[in-house]
Design an enzyme around this catalytic site. Structure first.
Site, short mmCIF file in Angstrom:
data_model
loop_
_atom_site.label_atom_id
_atom_site.label_comp_id
_atom_site.label_asym_id
_atom_site.label_seq_id
_atom_site.Cartn_x
_atom_site.Cartn_y
_atom_site.Cartn_z
N GLY A 45 -23.83 37.50 43.41
CA GLY A 45 -24.23 37.56 41.97
C GLY A 45 -23.08 37.09 41.15
N GLY A 46 -22.17 37.98 40.71
CA GLY A 46 -21.18 37.90 39.68
C GLY A 46 -20.38 36.67 40.17
N HIS B 90 -35.85 41.28 44.53
CA HIS B 90 -34.69 41.67 44.25
C HIS B 90 -34.67 43.08 43.77
CE1 HIS B 90 -30.70 42.04 42.31
NE2 HIS B 90 -30.24 40.85 43.10
N ASN C 90 -27.21 33.90 42.68
CA ASN C 90 -28.29 34.53 41.79
C ASN C 90 -27.36 34.69 40.23
OD1 ASN C 90 -30.02 36.13 40.50
ND2 ASN C 90 -29.98 37.77 41.67
N TRP C 91 -27.71 33.83 39.42
CA TRP C 91 -27.19 33.94 38.15
C TRP C 91 -27.56 34.94 37.35
CZ3 TRP C 91 -26.72 28.07 36.36
CH2 TRP C 91 -25.88 27.14 37.40
N LYS C 92 -28.77 35.69 37.65
CA LYS C 92 -29.30 36.73 36.82
C LYS C 92 -29.49 36.13 35.41
CE LYS C 92 -27.44 39.95 40.30
NZ LYS C 92 -27.06 41.39 40.61
N GLY D 270 -23.09 44.47 42.27
CA GLY D 270 -22.50 44.57 41.03
C GLY D 270 -21.32 45.78 40.98
N SER E 207 -21.59 42.32 46.06
CA SER E 207 -20.03 42.17 45.83
C SER E 207 -19.31 41.25 46.53
CB SER E 207 -19.38 43.54 45.92
OG SER E 207 -19.94 44.42 44.70
N GLU F 164 -33.04 44.76 41.40
CA GLU F 164 -33.20 44.93 40.05
C GLU F 164 -34.56 44.84 39.76
OE1 GLU F 164 -30.15 41.99 39.06
OE2 GLU F 164 -28.74 43.32 40.04
N GLU G 125 -29.53 43.47 50.76
CA GLU G 125 -28.42 43.76 49.63
C GLU G 125 -28.52 45.16 49.50
OE1 GLU G 125 -27.97 40.02 46.58
OE2 GLU G 125 -29.96 41.28 46.04
#
Ligand code: 13P
Length: 249
Positions: free
Chosen positions: A233-234, A94, A9-11, A172, A212, A96, A166
């Protein structure tokens, strides 16, 4: 046997040139491992990324969608539009979107139904806040999210849904869930699916862990019996890191 599924997920990151470079690097690095892989760029970069990975085993997903097909919904994108550009997956619900952008279980349910009707595979996200975990409400929260999110969705359609657990406190933050915490939540999620549907649906549904995930913690997480993949993510923003996770799966 459930095939492992690793999605990135590149957000809201990367410009188009960087997205194309990253997608190209992944396409070149990905071997012939028996694993499903997808990347989820922003709406703006979907077409460019799809053009890069076209013909490779890498799937592409959107990070959000609206549940109506077309009309006066300024700023939104429909499933028909995603299907039109050959988008394979869509992340729905998600954390967010739930906690920063105010999305509720009922909206998420409508989006999942629209995705299934339009033949784009949903990655349905669930997960508890830190205060909910500390108040021993994790199972209750997951049960509500699953039950409301999957309301009126058939057992047949469940074959096209991936669930992503998640925990919000792990997203994150660098505070990854322990393998035991992840396994417990995944097992509970599978039990909940079994109660809502049947043994076969529960045995077949893939449940990704997200929060993470890095190359050095992926192997232990992914070796848990009910962890069928990762939503990253990251660490999905660098070829070496994302490939490190894929190789550990
Ligand atoms: P991080 O891997 O950056 O914690 O993000 C997880 C996530 O939200 C994936 O959807």
């Amino acid at each position: 046997m459930r095939k492992k599924f690793i999605a990135g997920n590149w957000k809201m990151n990367l410009n188009t040139a960087d997205a194309v470079t990253l997608a190209t690097g992944l396409k070149n690095a990905l071997g012939t491992a028996d694993i499903d892989v997808a990347i989820c760029p922003t709406m703006v970069q979907l077409t460019s990324v799809i053009n890069v990975v076209n013909g490779s085993p890498i799937g592409v997903g959107a990070q959000n969608v609206y549940f109506e097909n077309n009309g006066a919904f300024t700023g939104e994108t429909s499933i028909a539009m995603l299907k039109d550009i050959a988008c394979d997956y869509v992340i729905i619900g998600h954390s967010e979107r739930r906690h920063v952008l105010g999305e509720c279980n009922e909206t998420i349910n409508k989006k999942i139904k629209a995705a299934l009707a339009g033949d784009v595979k949903p990655i349905f996200c669930i997960g508890e806040l830190l205060e909910e975990r500390e108040a021993a409400q994790t199972d209750a929260v997951l049960k509500t999210q699953i039950t409301k999110g999957l309301k009126d969705i058939s057992a047949e359609d469940m074959a096209n849904i991936t669930i992503a657990y998640e925990p919000v406190w792990a997203i994150g933050t660098g505070k990854v869930a322990s393998p035991e915490q992840a396994q417990a939540a995944h097992a509970f999620t599978r039990e909940t699916i079994k109660a809502l549907y049947n043994d076969t649906v529960a045995a077949n549904v893939r449940i990704q862990y997200g929060g993470s995930v890095k190359p050095d913690n992926a192997a232990t997480l992914l070796s848990q019996p009910d962890v069928d993949g990762a939503l990253v993510g990251g660490a999905s923003l660098k070829v070496e890191d994302f490939m490190g996770i894929i190789n550990n799966a």
